[in-house]
Design an enzyme around this catalytic site. Structure first.
Site, mmCIF file in Angstrom:
data_model
loop_
_atom_site.group_PDB
_atom_site.id
_atom_site.type_symbol
_atom_site.label_atom_id
_atom_site.label_comp_id
_atom_site.label_asym_id
_atom_site.label_seq_id
_atom_site.Cartn_x
_atom_site.Cartn_y
_atom_site.Cartn_z
ATOM 1 N N LYS A 82 87.915 88.576 56.605
ATOM 2 C CA LYS A 82 87.576 89.902 57.119
ATOM 3 C C LYS A 82 86.130 90.251 56.785
ATOM 4 C CE LYS A 82 90.156 92.781 58.451
ATOM 5 N NZ LYS A 82 90.800 93.289 59.672
ATOM 6 N N TYR A 106 65.746 96.849 37.254
ATOM 7 C CA TYR A 106 66.620 97.144 36.113
ATOM 8 C C TYR A 106 65.872 98.091 35.184
ATOM 9 C CZ TYR A 106 70.586 96.372 33.048
ATOM 10 O OH TYR A 106 71.699 96.548 32.284
#
Length: 415
Positions: A97, A42
């Protein structure tokens, strides 16, 4: 009571609920064990790739997960055999999926369910979020809106957009049909084909078969009102593509003398008598799931010379989209493709058809409890657990992307 002694519906609910709700989660791919790790992950370290991507957007493939991330997106208007259940209720299917993408081809997925009031609103939503992803898999969107949605997104985005209910189904059907025709000594150009079902799967399948060489004059498309012929009124432009001049009006009439039946419609719509009127060595793809247009038992009782496929795993020759979409996207992502085009779809068809001719590995036989599996009437298409699918299909798709000019980088097979 053991879980396997419970009713299947209760097993399914427990599977999705326990021990943690849902079927997917995120995982970290970089260490975060120290303060220095955090400063790289970060601030301030993250600013470096941000500036690099701002200078050259293609660097997102290098410094973010974009290159292996697909969005599976639905509005919930045509979910499995359940119809328009809404966006939120479609989420278990979209998570499913994601499981298949990850398990079979190591493609990461975010499932997104869009509650859109119109096709335009859906298109706008997907277009705005698309920069995050390397590809878009549209799923369970009702026809005819699915055609217009996909076309609009293909035109507006520079990443692959693929409606699996259309093209995934079409690719698997085409691969199986090419092999079935080979076994019966026919060519696609001469075959007389009847397709029952004129929604997304039916129309996409007929389009792809036409691209592969089928003669539109030999294709008869049938919907719930009967044969789609040139004198019919009030049919959409997608059905109109296959409206031909003919005196045929019913499915029974259309099947008389036909070489091929493809069903992507509903259960028990084809009678044994209809099959008896088909040509010698008929090819019957009864793909309504879970209940086919005619059961294999009834079909084989009516015709001992037929080749049959269904959408079910408990019968021979399962037409299963998992043979396609994970590996098609894998190939597209591996070359940072800007689209999945017809050339790539045809490459997938031919790779699947070819793989069914190859000797079947022992591990595949063991997975299905079989002693032998050889190309023939009961084996015209590979099994989903065949580990060679990635090599055959993904590689063929990636090379087709290169050859057709939509690849951004050269193809390097993944380990």
């Amino acid at each position: 009571m053991n879980d396997d002694e419970l009713p299947f519906s209760e097993q399914a609910l427990r599977y999705h609920a326990e021990p943690r709700p849902g079927k997917t989660a995120t995982a970290l791919t970089k260490p975060v064990a120290t303060q220095h790790d955090l400063s790289l992950a970060y601030t301030p370290g993250v600013a470096v790739p941000v500036r690099a991507i701002a200078e050259d957007p293609q660097r997102a493939y290098r410094y973010t997960n974009k290159g292996n991330l697909v969005a599976v997106i639905s509005n919930g208007t045509a979910v499995l055999g359940l119809g328009n259940v809404g966006a939120l209720a479609s989420k278990p299917v979209m998570e499913g999926k994601a499981v298949l993408f990850k398990y079979f081809a190591d493609v990461d997925v975010v499932d997104i369910e869009v509650d859109a009031e119109s096709p335009k609103a859906f298109i706008d939503t997907v277009r705005r979020i698309a920069p995050s992803f390397g590809g878009i898999n549209l799923e369970d969107i009702a026809a005819p809106d699915c055609f217009d949605i996909e076309q609009a997104l293909k035109e507006q985005l520079d990443i692959p957009v693929f409606h699996d209910d259309q093209h995934g189904t079409a690719i698997i059907i085409a691969a199986g049909l090419l092999n079935a025709l080979e076994l019966t000594g026919r060519t696609l150009k001469e075959a007389r084909i009847v397709c029952l079902g004129a929604g997304s799967a039916g129309i996409a399948s007929m389009r792809l078969l036409h691209e592969l060489g089928a003669d539109k004059r030999h294709i008869t498309l049938v919907d719930r009102k009967g044969v789609i012929h040139s004198e019919r009124r009030n049919i959409n432009a997608h059905k109109r593509e296959f409206a031909r001049r003919t005196g045929l009006r019913t499915l029974e009439e259309a099947l008389a003398g036909a070489d091929v039946f493809i069903g992507v419609s509903g259960p028990n719509l084809v009678s044994p008598g209809m099959l008896q009127r088909m040509a010698d060595n008929p090819i019957v793809f009864a793909l309504s799931n879970p209940d086919p247009e005619i059961t294999p038992a009834n079909a084989h009782a009516a015709r001992s010379d037929l080749i049959m496929a269904t959408g079910r795993s408990d019968y021979a020759n399962q037409v299963n989209n998992v043979l396609g979409f994970p590996f098609i996207f894998r190939g597209a992502l591996d070359v940072q493709a800007s689209a999945i085009n017809t050339e790539m779809a045809i490459a997938a068809v031919k790779a699947l058809a070819q793989l069914a001719h190859e000797p079947v590995p022992r591990e595949v036989l063991q997975a299905y409890g079989l002693e032998q599996l050889v190309f023939g009437r009961d084996y015209i298409i590979p099994k989903p657990f065949d580990p060679r699918l990635r090599e055959f299909v993904s590689g063929a798709v990636a090379r087709a992307a290169q050859d057709s000019g939509v690849a951004r980088v050269a193809y390097t097979p993944r380990a």
